[in-house]
Design a protein around this motif. Structure first.
Motif, PDB file in Angstrom:
ATOM      1  N   GLU A  19      -7.830  10.230  -6.558  1.00  0.00           N
ATOM      2  CA  GLU A  19      -7.011  10.276  -7.774  1.00  0.00           C
ATOM      3  C   GLU A  19      -5.597   9.754  -7.499  1.00  0.00           C
ATOM      4  OE1 GLU A  19      -7.725  11.059 -10.898  1.00  0.00           O
ATOM      5  OE2 GLU A  19      -9.841  11.413 -10.425  1.00  0.00           O
ATOM      6  N   PHE A  20      -5.025  10.169  -6.370  1.00  0.00           N
ATOM      7  CA  PHE A  20      -3.686   9.692  -6.014  1.00  0.00           C
ATOM      8  C   PHE A  20      -3.701   8.180  -5.783  1.00  0.00           C
ATOM      9  CE2 PHE A  20      -2.258  14.085  -4.746  1.00  0.00           C
ATOM     10  CZ  PHE A  20      -1.110  14.081  -5.521  1.00  0.00           C
ATOM     11  N   ALA A  21      -4.748   7.687  -5.107  1.00  0.00           N
ATOM     12  CA  ALA A  21      -4.855   6.249  -4.839  1.00  0.00           C
ATOM     13  C   ALA A  21      -4.979   5.463  -6.138  1.00  0.00           C
ATOM     14  CB  ALA A  21      -6.063   5.971  -3.937  1.00  0.00           C
ATOM     15  N   MET A  22      -5.698   6.016  -7.110  1.00  0.00           N
ATOM     16  CA  MET A  22      -5.848   5.365  -8.409  1.00  0.00           C
ATOM     17  C   MET A  22      -4.511   5.339  -9.162  1.00  0.00           C
ATOM     18  SD  MET A  22      -9.563   6.857  -9.616  1.00  0.00           S
ATOM     19  CE  MET A  22      -9.482   6.117 -11.244  1.00  0.00           C
ATOM     20  N   MET A  23      -3.771   6.448  -9.087  1.00  0.00           N
ATOM     21  CA  MET A  23      -2.453   6.488  -9.729  1.00  0.00           C
ATOM     22  C   MET A  23      -1.515   5.468  -9.098  1.00  0.00           C
ATOM     23  SD  MET A  23      -1.372  10.418 -10.651  1.00  0.00           S
ATOM     24  CE  MET A  23      -1.741  11.140  -9.041  1.00  0.00           C
ATOM     25  N   ASP A  24      -1.573   5.374  -7.777  1.00  0.00           N
ATOM     26  CA  ASP A  24      -0.712   4.439  -7.058  1.00  0.00           C
ATOM     27  C   ASP A  24      -1.054   3.004  -7.453  1.00  0.00           C
ATOM     28  OD1 ASP A  24       1.298   4.019  -4.890  1.00  0.00           O
ATOM     29  OD2 ASP A  24      -0.367   2.947  -3.953  1.00  0.00           O
ATOM     30  N   ARG A  25      -2.345   2.714  -7.559  1.00  0.00           N
ATOM     31  CA  ARG A  25      -2.773   1.366  -7.953  1.00  0.00           C
ATOM     32  C   ARG A  25      -2.311   1.032  -9.374  1.00  0.00           C
ATOM     33  NH1 ARG A  25      -9.109   0.331  -8.036  1.00  0.00           N
ATOM     34  NH2 ARG A  25      -8.962   1.887  -9.696  1.00  0.00           N
ATOM     35  N   GLU A  26      -2.480   1.993 -10.295  1.00  0.00           N
ATOM     36  CA  GLU A  26      -2.082   1.768 -11.687  1.00  0.00           C
ATOM     37  C   GLU A  26      -0.577   1.573 -11.810  1.00  0.00           C
ATOM     38  OE1 GLU A  26      -2.630   3.827 -16.104  1.00  0.00           O
ATOM     39  OE2 GLU A  26      -3.811   4.534 -14.381  1.00  0.00           O
ATOM     40  N   LEU A  27       0.174   2.374 -11.076  1.00  0.00           N
ATOM     41  CA  LEU A  27       1.635   2.253 -11.115  1.00  0.00           C
ATOM     42  C   LEU A  27       2.072   0.911 -10.545  1.00  0.00           C
ATOM     43  CD1 LEU A  27       4.308   3.577 -11.797  1.00  0.00           C
ATOM     44  CD2 LEU A  27       4.289   4.680  -9.557  1.00  0.00           C
ATOM     45  N   ASN A  28       1.445   0.489  -9.455  1.00  0.00           N
ATOM     46  CA  ASN A  28       1.767  -0.809  -8.865  1.00  0.00           C
ATOM     47  C   ASN A  28       1.483  -1.944  -9.843  1.00  0.00           C
ATOM     48  OD1 ASN A  28       2.802  -0.315  -6.257  1.00  0.00           O
ATOM     49  ND2 ASN A  28       0.768   0.122  -5.462  1.00  0.00           N
ATOM     50  N   HIS A  29       0.354  -1.836 -10.540  1.00  0.00           N
ATOM     51  CA  HIS A  29      -0.004  -2.863 -11.522  1.00  0.00           C
ATOM     52  C   HIS A  29       1.015  -2.911 -12.659  1.00  0.00           C
ATOM     53  CE1 HIS A  29      -4.566  -3.162 -10.405  1.00  0.00           C
ATOM     54  NE2 HIS A  29      -3.762  -3.719  -9.515  1.00  0.00           N
ATOM     55  N   ASN A  82      -9.706  -4.438 -11.105  1.00  0.00           N
ATOM     56  CA  ASN A  82      -9.870  -3.262 -10.246  1.00  0.00           C
ATOM     57  C   ASN A  82     -11.252  -3.209  -9.605  1.00  0.00           C
ATOM     58  OD1 ASN A  82      -7.322  -2.389 -10.825  1.00  0.00           O
ATOM     59  ND2 ASN A  82      -7.936  -0.775 -12.256  1.00  0.00           N
ATOM     60  N   SER A  83     -11.282  -2.743  -8.358  1.00  0.00           N
ATOM     61  CA  SER A  83     -12.555  -2.516  -7.670  1.00  0.00           C
ATOM     62  C   SER A  83     -12.333  -1.457  -6.593  1.00  0.00           C
ATOM     63  CB  SER A  83     -13.070  -3.812  -7.031  1.00  0.00           C
ATOM     64  OG  SER A  83     -12.295  -4.152  -5.889  1.00  0.00           O
ATOM     65  N   ASP A  84     -13.417  -0.873  -6.110  1.00  0.00           N
ATOM     66  CA  ASP A  84     -13.300   0.149  -5.064  1.00  0.00           C
ATOM     67  C   ASP A  84     -12.682  -0.419  -3.787  1.00  0.00           C
ATOM     68  OD1 ASP A  84     -14.420   1.974  -6.763  1.00  0.00           O
ATOM     69  OD2 ASP A  84     -16.441   1.838  -5.932  1.00  0.00           O
ATOM     70  N   ALA A  85     -12.810  -1.727  -3.625  1.00  0.00           N
ATOM     71  CA  ALA A  85     -12.255  -2.358  -2.419  1.00  0.00           C
ATOM     72  C   ALA A  85     -10.729  -2.258  -2.388  1.00  0.00           C
ATOM     73  CB  ALA A  85     -12.676  -3.829  -2.362  1.00  0.00           C
ATOM     74  N   ASP A  86     -10.127  -2.004  -3.557  1.00  0.00           N
ATOM     75  CA  ASP A  86      -8.661  -1.892  -3.617  1.00  0.00           C
ATOM     76  C   ASP A  86      -8.152  -0.750  -2.746  1.00  0.00           C
ATOM     77  OD1 ASP A  86      -8.670  -3.929  -5.459  1.00  0.00           O
ATOM     78  OD2 ASP A  86      -8.592  -2.598  -7.203  1.00  0.00           O
ATOM     79  N   PHE A  87      -8.969   0.309  -2.610  1.00  0.00           N
ATOM     80  CA  PHE A  87      -8.534   1.478  -1.850  1.00  0.00           C
ATOM     81  C   PHE A  87      -8.328   1.141  -0.373  1.00  0.00           C
ATOM     82  CE2 PHE A  87     -10.970   4.050  -5.202  1.00  0.00           C
ATOM     83  CZ  PHE A  87      -9.849   4.119  -6.002  1.00  0.00           C
ATOM     84  N   GLN A  88      -9.032   0.097   0.093  1.00  0.00           N
ATOM     85  CA  GLN A  88      -8.881  -0.296   1.489  1.00  0.00           C
ATOM     86  C   GLN A  88      -7.532  -0.959   1.737  1.00  0.00           C
ATOM     87  OE1 GLN A  88     -11.094   0.762   3.692  1.00  0.00           O
ATOM     88  NE2 GLN A  88     -12.099   1.675   1.894  1.00  0.00           N
ATOM     89  N   LYS A  89      -6.808  -1.254   0.661  1.00  0.00           N
ATOM     90  CA  LYS A  89      -5.475  -1.839   0.794  1.00  0.00           C
ATOM     91  C   LYS A  89      -4.395  -0.763   0.733  1.00  0.00           C
ATOM     92  CE  LYS A  89      -7.096  -5.977  -1.642  1.00  0.00           C
ATOM     93  NZ  LYS A  89      -6.940  -6.800  -2.868  1.00  0.00           N
ATOM     94  N   ASN A  90      -4.831   0.468   0.409  1.00  0.00           N
ATOM     95  CA  ASN A  90      -3.876   1.576   0.331  1.00  0.00           C
ATOM     96  C   ASN A  90      -3.782   2.223   1.703  1.00  0.00           C
ATOM     97  OD1 ASN A  90      -2.890   4.392  -0.043  1.00  0.00           O
ATOM     98  ND2 ASN A  90      -2.903   3.845  -2.200  1.00  0.00           N
ATOM     99  N   GLU A  91      -2.647   2.033   2.354  1.00  0.00           N
ATOM    100  CA  GLU A  91      -2.487   2.490   3.740  1.00  0.00           C
ATOM    101  C   GLU A  91      -2.686   3.992   3.886  1.00  0.00           C
ATOM    102  OE1 GLU A  91       1.224   2.663   6.793  1.00  0.00           O
ATOM    103  OE2 GLU A  91       0.705   0.672   6.052  1.00  0.00           O
ATOM    104  N   LYS A  92      -2.161   4.766   2.939  1.00  0.00           N
ATOM    105  CA  LYS A  92      -2.295   6.224   3.006  1.00  0.00           C
ATOM    106  C   LYS A  92      -3.761   6.639   2.885  1.00  0.00           C
ATOM    107  CE  LYS A  92       2.102   7.745   2.919  1.00  0.00           C
ATOM    108  NZ  LYS A  92       2.693   8.739   3.847  1.00  0.00           N
ATOM    109  N   PHE A  93      -4.492   5.988   1.995  1.00  0.00           N
ATOM    110  CA  PHE A  93      -5.901   6.316   1.776  1.00  0.00           C
ATOM    111  C   PHE A  93      -6.734   5.977   3.009  1.00  0.00           C
ATOM    112  CE2 PHE A  93     -10.213   5.441   0.245  1.00  0.00           C
ATOM    113  CZ  PHE A  93     -10.471   6.583  -0.500  1.00  0.00           C
TER     114      PHE A  93
END
Length: 246
Positions: A67-77, A115-126
């Motif tokens: 959920e946090f990773a999704m919020m971070d992605r949306e905010l970045n977008h 958006n795709s699940d692969a985006d999470f692999q770009k989130n360093e914290k995740f």
């Protein structure tokens, strides 16, 4: 979201983006709140592994991290969409003032549609969360995961192998504050590797990973991340042996 500029000049030369840029600054500050939340979830998840808490609780932490990773992605977008809209207006300088709100929404949706699940692999914290959780589980699950009917495992050998991973390649001592190199995956005592990198850079030289055989020849401070899983494993090992970390 930002709306149409209040100016009635009809010329983009008089549009002021100061209010929008101020709002962007606030959004970027919110990113640090998301980062802190991810740190907290990661710490709790590692605690659950250490205390052998039921899997459902650990699963909840995993969902929270997603959920946090999704919020971070949306905010970045959204931040990218606003910045892109501002740049578009500044560069194109259209005769009529565009509706910035609609322009931002259009650019934001375009980013969201990719958006795709692969985006999470770009989130360093995740990524760090997943890696550390896996490593700590490995430390605590070596005995539990083996086949009870299978051949015996030499516990002394397991302990010895684990202890090898506890030794800093620079100091040759057990680590207290281990940090991991994101590039090559090797770990070091924080103070020792920081001192080594700073020393090399002061002399205008590249810092090579001190692990024998490693091909990473240009280490930077930004390559280092705290290895919380290893720190916990070292502390747990010392407690079992009846000695506290120095």
């Amino acid at each position: 979201m930002p709306g149409r500029s209040s100016t009635n000049s009809g010329s983009t030369g008089f549009i002021s983006f100061s209010g929008i840029e101020s709002a962007l600054s606030s959004l970027k500050n919110f990113q640090s709140c998301i980062s802190s939340g991810m740190d907290t979830v990661s710490s709790v998840a590692l605690d659950l592994v250490e205390t052998q808490t039921e899997v459902s609780s650990e699963y909840s932490m995993d969902k929270a991290m997603v959920e946090f990773a999704m919020m971070d992605r949306e905010l970045n977008h959204y931040i990218k969409a606003v910045q892109s809209a501002i740049n578009h207006v500044k560069e194109e300088r259209p005769e009529n003032i565009p509706d910035l709100k609609l322009l931002v929404e259009k650019k934001f949706l375009a980013l969201q549609n990719k958006n795709s699940d692969a985006d999470f692999q770009k989130n360093e914290k995740f990524v760090q969360f997943k890696q550390q959780l896996k490593e700590l589980k490995k430390q605590y699950g070596q005995q539990a995961d083996r086949d009870p009917e299978g051949p015996g495992v030499d516990e002394d050998m397991i302990v010895t192998q684990s202890q090898i991973n506890f030794i800093c390649p620079i100091t040759q001592l057990e680590m207290k504050k281990p940090v991991k190199n994101k590039v090559c995956g090797h770990t070091y005592e924080e103070e020792a590797i920081v001192r080594m990198i700073e020393s090399k850079h002061k002399r205008k030289k590249k810092a090579c990973c001190p692990k024998i055989g490693c091909s990473h020849t240009d280490m930077r401070m930004s390559d280092l991340i705290q290895d919380e899983a290893l720190r916990r494993a070292i502390e747990s090992h010392n407690k079992k042996k009846g000695r506290q970390p120095v």
